[in-house]
Every structure is written in structure tokens, then in C-alpha cells.
Design an enzyme around this catalytic site. Structure first.
Site, PDB file in Angstrom:
ATOM      1  N   LYS A  14       2.327  -1.636  10.631  1.00 27.07           N
ATOM      2  CA  LYS A  14       3.358  -1.356  11.648  1.00 27.07           C
ATOM      3  C   LYS A  14       2.719  -0.892  12.959  1.00 27.07           C
ATOM      4  O   LYS A  14       3.027  -1.412  14.024  1.00 27.07           O
ATOM      5  CB  LYS A  14       4.346  -0.283  11.151  1.00 27.07           C
ATOM      6  CG  LYS A  14       5.090  -0.681   9.884  1.00 27.07           C
ATOM      7  CD  LYS A  14       6.186   0.313   9.538  1.00 27.07           C
ATOM      8  CE  LYS A  14       5.692   1.684   9.118  1.00 27.07           C
ATOM      9  NZ  LYS A  14       4.932   1.710   7.838  1.00 27.07           N
ATOM     10  N   ARG A  89      13.210   6.839   7.768  1.00 24.96           N
ATOM     11  CA  ARG A  89      12.527   6.773   6.482  1.00 24.96           C
ATOM     12  C   ARG A  89      13.430   7.230   5.345  1.00 24.96           C
ATOM     13  O   ARG A  89      13.026   7.171   4.186  1.00 24.96           O
ATOM     14  CB  ARG A  89      11.311   7.687   6.514  1.00 24.96           C
ATOM     15  CG  ARG A  89       9.962   6.968   6.605  1.00 24.96           C
ATOM     16  CD  ARG A  89       8.906   8.037   6.642  1.00 24.96           C
ATOM     17  NE  ARG A  89       7.578   7.594   6.372  1.00 24.96           N
ATOM     18  CZ  ARG A  89       6.674   7.299   7.297  1.00 24.96           C
ATOM     19  NH1 ARG A  89       6.988   7.303   8.569  1.00 24.96           N
ATOM     20  NH2 ARG A  89       5.448   6.969   6.950  1.00 24.96           N
ATOM     21  N   ARG A 128      -8.316   1.849   6.658  1.00 24.05           N
ATOM     22  CA  ARG A 128      -7.892   2.621   7.841  1.00 24.05           C
ATOM     23  C   ARG A 128      -8.544   4.009   7.843  1.00 24.05           C
ATOM     24  O   ARG A 128      -8.897   4.529   8.908  1.00 24.05           O
ATOM     25  CB  ARG A 128      -6.363   2.754   7.847  1.00 24.05           C
ATOM     26  CG  ARG A 128      -5.831   3.512   9.045  1.00 24.05           C
ATOM     27  CD  ARG A 128      -4.333   3.425   9.137  1.00 24.05           C
ATOM     28  NE  ARG A 128      -3.655   4.213   8.111  1.00 24.05           N
ATOM     29  CZ  ARG A 128      -2.340   4.149   7.867  1.00 24.05           C
ATOM     30  NH1 ARG A 128      -1.575   3.318   8.559  1.00 24.05           N
ATOM     31  NH2 ARG A 128      -1.794   4.917   6.951  1.00 24.05           N
ATOM     32  N   ARG A 134      -7.570   9.831   9.149  1.00 21.28           N
ATOM     33  CA  ARG A 134      -6.356  10.618   8.882  1.00 21.28           C
ATOM     34  C   ARG A 134      -6.477  11.366   7.570  1.00 21.28           C
ATOM     35  O   ARG A 134      -6.857  10.780   6.555  1.00 21.28           O
ATOM     36  CB  ARG A 134      -5.142   9.679   8.808  1.00 21.28           C
ATOM     37  CG  ARG A 134      -4.561   9.339  10.152  1.00 21.28           C
ATOM     38  CD  ARG A 134      -3.489   8.285  10.046  1.00 21.28           C
ATOM     39  NE  ARG A 134      -2.404   8.582   9.105  1.00 21.28           N
ATOM     40  CZ  ARG A 134      -1.305   7.864   9.012  1.00 21.28           C
ATOM     41  NH1 ARG A 134      -1.129   6.807   9.784  1.00 21.28           N
ATOM     42  NH2 ARG A 134      -0.373   8.181   8.150  1.00 21.28           N
ATOM     43  N   ARG A 146       2.661   8.665  -1.362  1.00 24.94           N
ATOM     44  CA  ARG A 146       3.363   8.063  -0.211  1.00 24.94           C
ATOM     45  C   ARG A 146       3.991   6.725  -0.602  1.00 24.94           C
ATOM     46  O   ARG A 146       5.077   6.380  -0.131  1.00 24.94           O
ATOM     47  CB  ARG A 146       2.400   7.905   0.961  1.00 24.94           C
ATOM     48  CG  ARG A 146       2.123   9.259   1.642  1.00 24.94           C
ATOM     49  CD  ARG A 146       0.836   9.271   2.425  1.00 24.94           C
ATOM     50  NE  ARG A 146       0.830   8.351   3.537  1.00 24.94           N
ATOM     51  CZ  ARG A 146      -0.294   7.818   4.055  1.00 24.94           C
ATOM     52  NH1 ARG A 146      -1.472   8.100   3.541  1.00 24.94           N
ATOM     53  NH2 ARG A 146      -0.214   7.031   5.083  1.00 24.94           N
TER      54      ARG A 146
HETATM   55  P1  AMP Z   1       3.059   7.471   9.476  1.00 27.07           P
HETATM   56  O1  AMP Z   1       2.091   7.627  10.615  1.00 27.07           O
HETATM   57  O2  AMP Z   1       4.291   6.724   9.865  1.00 27.07           O
HETATM   58  O3  AMP Z   1       2.404   6.901   8.238  1.00 27.07           O
HETATM   59  O4  AMP Z   1       3.553   8.950   9.096  1.00 27.07           O
HETATM   60  C1  AMP Z   1       2.645   9.913   8.615  1.00 27.07           C
HETATM   61  C2  AMP Z   1       3.399  11.028   7.935  1.00 27.07           C
HETATM   62  O5  AMP Z   1       4.260  11.680   8.875  1.00 27.07           O
HETATM   63  C3  AMP Z   1       4.340  10.606   6.811  1.00 27.07           C
HETATM   64  O6  AMP Z   1       3.664  10.436   5.573  1.00 27.07           O
HETATM   65  C4  AMP Z   1       5.307  11.779   6.781  1.00 27.07           C
HETATM   66  O7  AMP Z   1       4.716  12.909   6.178  1.00 27.07           O
HETATM   67  C5  AMP Z   1       5.475  12.082   8.264  1.00 27.07           C
HETATM   68  N1  AMP Z   1       6.577  11.285   8.850  1.00 27.07           N
HETATM   69  C6  AMP Z   1       6.467  10.292   9.772  1.00 27.07           C
HETATM   70  N2  AMP Z   1       7.664   9.772  10.074  1.00 27.07           N
HETATM   71  C7  AMP Z   1       8.563  10.428   9.303  1.00 27.07           C
HETATM   72  C8  AMP Z   1       9.975  10.330   9.111  1.00 27.07           C
HETATM   73  N3  AMP Z   1      10.716   9.417   9.779  1.00 27.07           N
HETATM   74  N4  AMP Z   1      10.558  11.195   8.241  1.00 27.07           N
HETATM   75  C9  AMP Z   1       9.848  12.117   7.567  1.00 27.07           C
HETATM   76  N5  AMP Z   1       8.515  12.250   7.670  1.00 27.07           N
HETATM   77  C10 AMP Z   1       7.870  11.415   8.531  1.00 27.07           C
END
Ligand code: AMP
Length: 188
Positions: A14, A89, A128, A134, A146
Site C-alpha cells: 500500500k 482498519r 521491508r 520498523r 498483525r
Molecule cells: P501501518 O503503517 O499501516 O502498517 O500501521 C502500523 C501500525 O500502526 C499498525 O499495526 C497499528 O498498530 C497502527 N495503526 C495504523 N493505522 C491504524 C488504524 N487505522 N487503526 C488502528 N491502528 C492503526
């Protein structure tokens, strides 16, 4: 204004695809994950609270990310629309997004879902991890959690958005360029 959601499991690509989409269609890319990592890096109270949840692969509370999204909608100018990456999400977030858009007299333009099999998620995230470093990409058990969270809390949104008729799936396997072309052909 256009409001697109870029949907898919962790590691689907994404973030990688969002940059090119945002540039081509003059959209502001909003990644809630990136915004949260920014809060952590800045050491804000919100960042401190979010860090433990994110590092263990848990979602942060809905209200936190909903507030971030609405704030961006209210403050970003000079674009033709928004590209949401990693939001919504949960079903509760999706309902609130509809409410936020409704208050603005707007509606969702489309949901583009990048699909990759679970077996590929682990490899993509391990790769990644070497590039981005990360914390939540570093441990296999966190990645697995996750993936489970995606299936239990996020995947149900597919049915939610399919019923709206604005949901399209894209095969996320292959090269970055191949996936990008599939996405562009849908957006055109
Ligand atoms: P991402 O970069 O989208 O993979 O997000 C990394 C982490 O941020 C996720 O595993 C969640 O812990 C948190 N996070 C990101 N977006 C959301 C969301 N819409 N709702 C809840 N937690 C989020």
C-alpha cells in the site's frame, strides 16, 4: 474532492503504491501508520501511548486515528482529494469515516484492495524490515499477530465496501510496476 481507500493486508504494498497514485492524481496520501510513527519519533504523549500497542502489533484505539484523519481533511488544501492508506482498519472506523464524509457533503470515490496471499506477507515484511527498520516488522510473532488482526478486524470491511459497489480488487503479486499499472487502469 476524491476520497480513495487503499486497502490490503500488511505488506501488500500500500505504502509503495500510494506515492505514485497520489502524484498522478494530485491526492494527499494519508497513512495513519506513518502519522503514528511521526508521533512516536516526536515523543508526543500520543506517540508514547501508541508505541507499546504498535510494537506488539495491536491496533491503536479507533478515536485516535479517526481524529487524525478528520484533522487532515480539515487542514490540507491544494489537492484534488485524499488517498487513505491503513485507514479504516475496523468496522467502527469505516462507519465514522462515512459520518465524517457525510458532514462534509462528500462520499467515498472508491476502495482499491491490493490482494496478496498470507504466505507472501511474511516475506515482504521481512524484506521491508531490512530497509525501513520498523520495530513492528522485526519479530515474526508480531507480524503473525498483525496478519491475524487483519483477518479478524479489517478483512470484514471487504463485505462492508463490496455492498457499496465501489470496491475493486487488484492482484498485488508481481513487480511494483505491474501492480501500479493494474491500479492506474482502475483509477482511470
Ligand atoms: P501501518 O503503517 O499501516 O502498517 O500501521 C502500523 C501500525 O500502526 C499498525 O499495526 C497499528 O498498530 C497502527 N495503526 C495504523 N493505522 C491504524 C488504524 N487505522 N487503526 C488502528 N491502528 C492503526
Amino acid at each position: 474532492m476524491k476520497y480513495y481507500i487503499l486497502f490490503g493486508p500488511p505488506g501488500a504494498g500500500k505504502g509503495t503504491q500510494a506515492g505514485a497514485m497520489a502524484e498522478k492524481f494530485n491526492l494527499r496520501h494519508i497513512s495513519t501508520g506513518e502519522l503514528l510513527r511521526g508521533e512516536i519519533a516526536a515523543g508526543t504523549p500520543l506517540g508514547l501511548k501508541a508505541k507499546a500497542l504498535i510494537d506488539d502489533g495491536n491496533l491503536v484505539p479507533d478515536e485516535v486515528v479517526e481524529g487524525m484523519i478528520e484533522d487532515k481533511f480539515n487542514t490540507v488544501t491544494g489537492v484534488d482529494g485524499f488517498l487513505l492508506d491503513g485507514f479504516p482498519r475496523t468496522e467502527a472506523q469505516a462507519v465514522v469515516l462515512d459520518e465524517i464524509l457525510g458532514r462534509r457533503g462528500e462520499a467515498l470515490s472508491g476502495v482499491i484492495s491490493i490482494m496478496i496471499p498470507d504466505s507472501m506477507v511474511m516475506d515482504r515484511i521481512r524484506h521491508r524490515a531490512e530497509i525501513e527498520g520498523r520495530a513492528d516488522d522485526a519479530r515474526d510473532e508480531v507480524i503473525r499477530h498483525r496478519i491475524e488482526t487483519y483477518h479478524s478486524k479489517t478483512e470484514p470491511l471487504i463485505a462492508f465496501y463490496k455492498s457499496s459497489g465501489r470496491y475493486t480488487e487488484v492482484d498485488g503479486t508481481g513487480t511494483v510496476e505491474e501492480v501500479r499499472e493494474r491500479i492506474f487502469s482502475i483509477m482511470k
